[in-house]
Design a protein around this motif. Structure first.
Motif, PDB file in Angstrom:
ATOM      1  N   MET A   1      11.612  -6.822   6.086  1.00  0.00           N
ATOM      2  CA  MET A   1      11.308  -6.624   4.663  1.00  0.00           C
ATOM      3  C   MET A   1      10.091  -7.484   4.306  1.00  0.00           C
ATOM      4  O   MET A   1      10.059  -8.659   4.641  1.00  0.00           O
ATOM      5  N   PRO A   2       9.097  -6.905   3.628  1.00  0.00           N
ATOM      6  CA  PRO A   2       7.916  -7.688   3.291  1.00  0.00           C
ATOM      7  C   PRO A   2       8.273  -8.780   2.279  1.00  0.00           C
ATOM      8  O   PRO A   2       9.199  -8.619   1.497  1.00  0.00           O
ATOM      9  N   PRO A   3       7.513  -9.843   2.282  1.00  0.00           N
ATOM     10  CA  PRO A   3       7.786 -10.915   1.327  1.00  0.00           C
ATOM     11  C   PRO A   3       7.482 -10.460  -0.089  1.00  0.00           C
ATOM     12  O   PRO A   3       6.633  -9.602  -0.315  1.00  0.00           O
ATOM     13  N   ASN A   4       8.222 -11.028  -1.022  1.00  0.00           N
ATOM     14  CA  ASN A   4       7.920 -10.754  -2.428  1.00  0.00           C
ATOM     15  C   ASN A   4       6.678 -11.537  -2.792  1.00  0.00           C
ATOM     16  O   ASN A   4       6.499 -12.663  -2.375  1.00  0.00           O
ATOM     17  N   GLY A   5       5.824 -10.935  -3.565  1.00  0.00           N
ATOM     18  CA  GLY A   5       4.590 -11.613  -3.944  1.00  0.00           C
ATOM     19  C   GLY A   5       3.426 -10.659  -3.844  1.00  0.00           C
ATOM     20  O   GLY A   5       3.591  -9.456  -3.661  1.00  0.00           O
ATOM     21  N   ALA A   6       2.232 -11.202  -3.966  1.00  0.00           N
ATOM     22  CA  ALA A   6       1.024 -10.385  -4.035  1.00  0.00           C
ATOM     23  C   ALA A   6       0.843  -9.517  -2.796  1.00  0.00           C
ATOM     24  O   ALA A   6       0.592  -8.319  -2.908  1.00  0.00           O
ATOM     25  N   LEU A   7       0.986 -10.088  -1.612  1.00  0.00           N
ATOM     26  CA  LEU A   7       0.740  -9.309  -0.398  1.00  0.00           C
ATOM     27  C   LEU A   7       1.798  -8.225  -0.212  1.00  0.00           C
ATOM     28  O   LEU A   7       1.480  -7.096   0.148  1.00  0.00           O
ATOM     29  N   GLY A   8       3.049  -8.552  -0.458  1.00  0.00           N
ATOM     30  CA  GLY A   8       4.113  -7.561  -0.337  1.00  0.00           C
ATOM     31  C   GLY A   8       3.934  -6.426  -1.321  1.00  0.00           C
ATOM     32  O   GLY A   8       4.072  -5.265  -0.984  1.00  0.00           O
ATOM     33  N   SER A   9       3.608  -6.768  -2.560  1.00  0.00           N
ATOM     34  CA  SER A   9       3.407  -5.746  -3.594  1.00  0.00           C
ATOM     35  C   SER A   9       2.210  -4.869  -3.267  1.00  0.00           C
ATOM     36  O   SER A   9       2.247  -3.656  -3.430  1.00  0.00           O
ATOM     37  N   THR A  10       1.149  -5.489  -2.792  1.00  0.00           N
ATOM     38  CA  THR A  10      -0.058  -4.731  -2.449  1.00  0.00           C
ATOM     39  C   THR A  10       0.243  -3.736  -1.337  1.00  0.00           C
ATOM     40  O   THR A  10      -0.172  -2.577  -1.401  1.00  0.00           O
ATOM     41  N   GLY A  11       0.990  -4.183  -0.336  1.00  0.00           N
ATOM     42  CA  GLY A  11       1.344  -3.292   0.761  1.00  0.00           C
ATOM     43  C   GLY A  11       2.200  -2.136   0.290  1.00  0.00           C
ATOM     44  O   GLY A  11       1.994  -0.993   0.679  1.00  0.00           O
ATOM     45  N   ALA A  12       3.161  -2.431  -0.580  1.00  0.00           N
ATOM     46  CA  ALA A  12       4.037  -1.381  -1.106  1.00  0.00           C
ATOM     47  C   ALA A  12       3.239  -0.383  -1.941  1.00  0.00           C
ATOM     48  O   ALA A  12       3.444   0.824  -1.844  1.00  0.00           O
ATOM     49  N   LEU A  13       2.328  -0.896  -2.736  1.00  0.00           N
ATOM     50  CA  LEU A  13       1.501  -0.003  -3.560  1.00  0.00           C
ATOM     51  C   LEU A  13       0.596   0.857  -2.685  1.00  0.00           C
ATOM     52  O   LEU A  13       0.394   2.042  -2.962  1.00  0.00           O
ATOM     53  N   ALA A  14       0.068   0.276  -1.625  1.00  0.00           N
ATOM     54  CA  ALA A  14      -0.780   1.046  -0.711  1.00  0.00           C
ATOM     55  C   ALA A  14       0.044   2.151  -0.043  1.00  0.00           C
ATOM     56  O   ALA A  14      -0.438   3.281   0.108  1.00  0.00           O
ATOM     57  N   ASP A  15       1.281   1.829   0.339  1.00  0.00           N
ATOM     58  CA  ASP A  15       2.155   2.838   0.943  1.00  0.00           C
ATOM     59  C   ASP A  15       2.446   3.965  -0.044  1.00  0.00           C
ATOM     60  O   ASP A  15       2.411   5.140   0.315  1.00  0.00           O
ATOM     61  N   LEU A  16       2.742   3.597  -1.285  1.00  0.00           N
ATOM     62  CA  LEU A  16       3.005   4.619  -2.307  1.00  0.00           C
ATOM     63  C   LEU A  16       1.774   5.487  -2.539  1.00  0.00           C
ATOM     64  O   LEU A  16       1.878   6.704  -2.679  1.00  0.00           O
ATOM     65  N   LYS A  17       0.603   4.857  -2.567  1.00  0.00           N
ATOM     66  CA  LYS A  17      -0.640   5.614  -2.764  1.00  0.00           C
ATOM     67  C   LYS A  17      -0.829   6.616  -1.628  1.00  0.00           C
ATOM     68  O   LYS A  17      -1.186   7.769  -1.879  1.00  0.00           O
ATOM     69  N   ASP A  18      -0.551   6.182  -0.398  1.00  0.00           N
ATOM     70  CA  ASP A  18      -0.665   7.097   0.744  1.00  0.00           C
ATOM     71  C   ASP A  18       0.286   8.277   0.592  1.00  0.00           C
ATOM     72  O   ASP A  18      -0.083   9.428   0.851  1.00  0.00           O
TER      73      ASP A  18
END
Length: 50
Positions: A1-18
């Protein structure tokens, strides 16, 4: 599970965008194909002349 925070959120948003980008591309392709089919069907129909 990605860490909570800026990097985790950015990765999740990038995945959703894809995911959304792929969905939009698929939807556009489906629309194109159905429009072509509908155009072909409309061309074969005989419409009464009023």
């Amino acid at each position: 599970m990605p860490p909570n925070g800026a990097l985790g959120s950015t990765g999740a948003l990038a995945d959703l965008k894809d995911v959304f980008d792929r969905a939009i591309a698929s939807s556009a392709e489906i629309t194109k194909l159905t429009t072509e089919k509908k155009t072909g069907l409309d061309a074969t129909k005989q419409r009464p002349q009023n």
